[in-house]
Design a protein around this motif. Structure first.
Motif, PDB file in Angstrom:
ATOM      1  N   LYS A  19       0.832  -1.207   0.000  1.00 17.98           N
ATOM      2  CA  LYS A  19       0.000   0.000   0.000  1.00 17.98           C
ATOM      3  C   LYS A  19       0.865   1.256   0.000  1.00 17.98           C
ATOM      4  O   LYS A  19       0.580   2.224  -0.717  1.00 17.98           O
ATOM      5  CB  LYS A  19      -0.936   0.003   1.208  1.00 17.98           C
ATOM      6  N   GLN A  20       1.949   1.247   0.796  1.00 23.07           N
ATOM      7  CA  GLN A  20       2.855   2.395   0.828  1.00 23.07           C
ATOM      8  C   GLN A  20       3.527   2.601  -0.522  1.00 23.07           C
ATOM      9  O   GLN A  20       3.656   3.732  -0.999  1.00 23.07           O
ATOM     10  CB  GLN A  20       3.908   2.209   1.915  1.00 23.07           C
ATOM     11  N   GLU A  21       3.967   1.509  -1.138  1.00 21.89           N
ATOM     12  CA  GLU A  21       4.614   1.610  -2.454  1.00 21.89           C
ATOM     13  C   GLU A  21       3.638   2.131  -3.500  1.00 21.89           C
ATOM     14  O   GLU A  21       3.993   2.961  -4.336  1.00 21.89           O
ATOM     15  CB  GLU A  21       5.179   0.259  -2.871  1.00 21.89           C
ATOM     16  N   ASN A  22       2.410   1.658  -3.460  1.00 23.69           N
ATOM     17  CA  ASN A  22       1.393   2.147  -4.407  1.00 23.69           C
ATOM     18  C   ASN A  22       1.119   3.629  -4.205  1.00 23.69           C
ATOM     19  O   ASN A  22       0.948   4.372  -5.174  1.00 23.69           O
ATOM     20  CB  ASN A  22       0.103   1.347  -4.272  1.00 23.69           C
ATOM     21  N   LYS A  23       1.111   4.071  -2.954  1.00 22.14           N
ATOM     22  CA  LYS A  23       0.898   5.485  -2.667  1.00 22.14           C
ATOM     23  C   LYS A  23       2.060   6.320  -3.207  1.00 22.14           C
ATOM     24  O   LYS A  23       1.857   7.381  -3.795  1.00 22.14           O
ATOM     25  CB  LYS A  23       0.745   5.691  -1.162  1.00 22.14           C
ATOM     26  N   GLN A  24       3.309   5.816  -3.016  1.00 20.49           N
ATOM     27  CA  GLN A  24       4.478   6.528  -3.537  1.00 20.49           C
ATOM     28  C   GLN A  24       4.438   6.609  -5.063  1.00 20.49           C
ATOM     29  O   GLN A  24       4.760   7.651  -5.641  1.00 20.49           O
ATOM     30  CB  GLN A  24       5.760   5.842  -3.076  1.00 20.49           C
ATOM     31  N   LEU A  25       4.038   5.510  -5.699  1.00 25.86           N
ATOM     32  CA  LEU A  25       3.931   5.496  -7.157  1.00 25.86           C
ATOM     33  C   LEU A  25       2.876   6.494  -7.619  1.00 25.86           C
ATOM     34  O   LEU A  25       3.106   7.274  -8.547  1.00 25.86           O
ATOM     35  CB  LEU A  25       3.593   4.095  -7.662  1.00 25.86           C
ATOM     36  N   LYS A  26       1.739   6.501  -6.976  1.00 26.32           N
ATOM     37  CA  LYS A  26       0.658   7.428  -7.332  1.00 26.32           C
ATOM     38  C   LYS A  26       1.136   8.875  -7.188  1.00 26.32           C
ATOM     39  O   LYS A  26       0.910   9.702  -8.078  1.00 26.32           O
ATOM     40  CB  LYS A  26      -0.556   7.189  -6.437  1.00 26.32           C
ATOM     41  N   THR A  36      -2.812  11.745 -13.948  1.00 29.40           N
ATOM     42  CA  THR A  36      -3.865  11.581 -12.951  1.00 29.40           C
ATOM     43  C   THR A  36      -4.818  10.446 -13.286  1.00 29.40           C
ATOM     44  O   THR A  36      -5.573  10.009 -12.429  1.00 29.40           O
ATOM     45  CB  THR A  36      -4.677  12.882 -12.798  1.00 29.40           C
ATOM     46  N   GLU A  37      -4.785   9.975 -14.523  1.00 33.54           N
ATOM     47  CA  GLU A  37      -5.688   8.910 -14.953  1.00 33.54           C
ATOM     48  C   GLU A  37      -4.896   7.639 -15.234  1.00 33.54           C
ATOM     49  O   GLU A  37      -3.793   7.685 -15.787  1.00 33.54           O
ATOM     50  CB  GLU A  37      -6.439   9.318 -16.228  1.00 33.54           C
ATOM     51  N   LEU A  38      -5.465   6.524 -14.868  1.00 36.78           N
ATOM     52  CA  LEU A  38      -4.815   5.235 -15.074  1.00 36.78           C
ATOM     53  C   LEU A  38      -4.470   5.000 -16.540  1.00 36.78           C
ATOM     54  O   LEU A  38      -3.407   4.479 -16.863  1.00 36.78           O
ATOM     55  CB  LEU A  38      -5.729   4.119 -14.562  1.00 36.78           C
ATOM     56  N   GLU A  39      -5.336   5.437 -17.427  1.00 38.83           N
ATOM     57  CA  GLU A  39      -5.109   5.251 -18.863  1.00 38.83           C
ATOM     58  C   GLU A  39      -3.933   6.067 -19.376  1.00 38.83           C
ATOM     59  O   GLU A  39      -3.432   5.821 -20.469  1.00 38.83           O
ATOM     60  CB  GLU A  39      -6.368   5.620 -19.661  1.00 38.83           C
ATOM     61  N   GLY A  40      -3.472   7.034 -18.583  1.00 41.19           N
ATOM     62  CA  GLY A  40      -2.366   7.886 -18.996  1.00 41.19           C
ATOM     63  C   GLY A  40      -0.995   7.322 -18.660  1.00 41.19           C
ATOM     64  O   GLY A  40       0.027   7.917 -18.992  1.00 41.19           O
ATOM     65  N   ILE A  41      -0.962   6.174 -18.000  1.00 41.10           N
ATOM     66  CA  ILE A  41       0.308   5.571 -17.600  1.00 41.10           C
ATOM     67  C   ILE A  41       0.825   4.679 -18.721  1.00 41.10           C
ATOM     68  O   ILE A  41       0.097   3.839 -19.237  1.00 41.10           O
ATOM     69  CB  ILE A  41       0.147   4.727 -16.317  1.00 41.10           C
ATOM     70  N   PHE A  42       2.088   4.890 -19.087  1.00 38.39           N
ATOM     71  CA  PHE A  42       2.733   4.074 -20.099  1.00 38.39           C
ATOM     72  C   PHE A  42       3.913   3.332 -19.482  1.00 38.39           C
ATOM     73  O   PHE A  42       4.390   3.681 -18.394  1.00 38.39           O
ATOM     74  CB  PHE A  42       3.214   4.937 -21.269  1.00 38.39           C
ATOM     75  N   THR A  43       4.385   2.321 -20.164  1.00 37.35           N
ATOM     76  CA  THR A  43       5.508   1.516 -19.688  1.00 37.35           C
ATOM     77  C   THR A  43       6.703   2.399 -19.351  1.00 37.35           C
ATOM     78  O   THR A  43       7.372   2.194 -18.339  1.00 37.35           O
ATOM     79  CB  THR A  43       5.902   0.477 -20.759  1.00 37.35           C
TER      80      THR A  43
END
Length: 65
Positions: A19-26, A36-43
């Motif tokens: 959860k902490q890692e996901n928060k840091q990534l976000k 800000t949108e999930l669809e905007g994330i690329f490899t």
């Protein structure tokens, strides 16, 4: 939806770390990459994040004589 993480082999501490890692990534994606949108994330965005995390970790534990 409730998932019993212990049945999946994860401890409570592991889930807290995830959860902490996901928060840091976000936060990184939002603050540094303006995503800000999930669809905007690329490899490429994820590769840069991992590279930055590795550099921070390496410099954090580097000792100077």
């Amino acid at each position: 939806m409730f998932v019993d993480y212990a049945k999946k082999g994860f401890t409570e501490k592991t889930m807290k770390n995830k959860k902490q890692e996901n928060k840091q990534l976000k936060n990184y994606l939002n603050d540094k990459r303006a995503i800000t949108e999930l669809e905007g994330i690329f490899t490429h965005d994820l590769k840069v994040y991992v590279r930055v995390k590795k550099q921070v970790t390496i410099s954090k534990y580097r000792f100077y004589a």
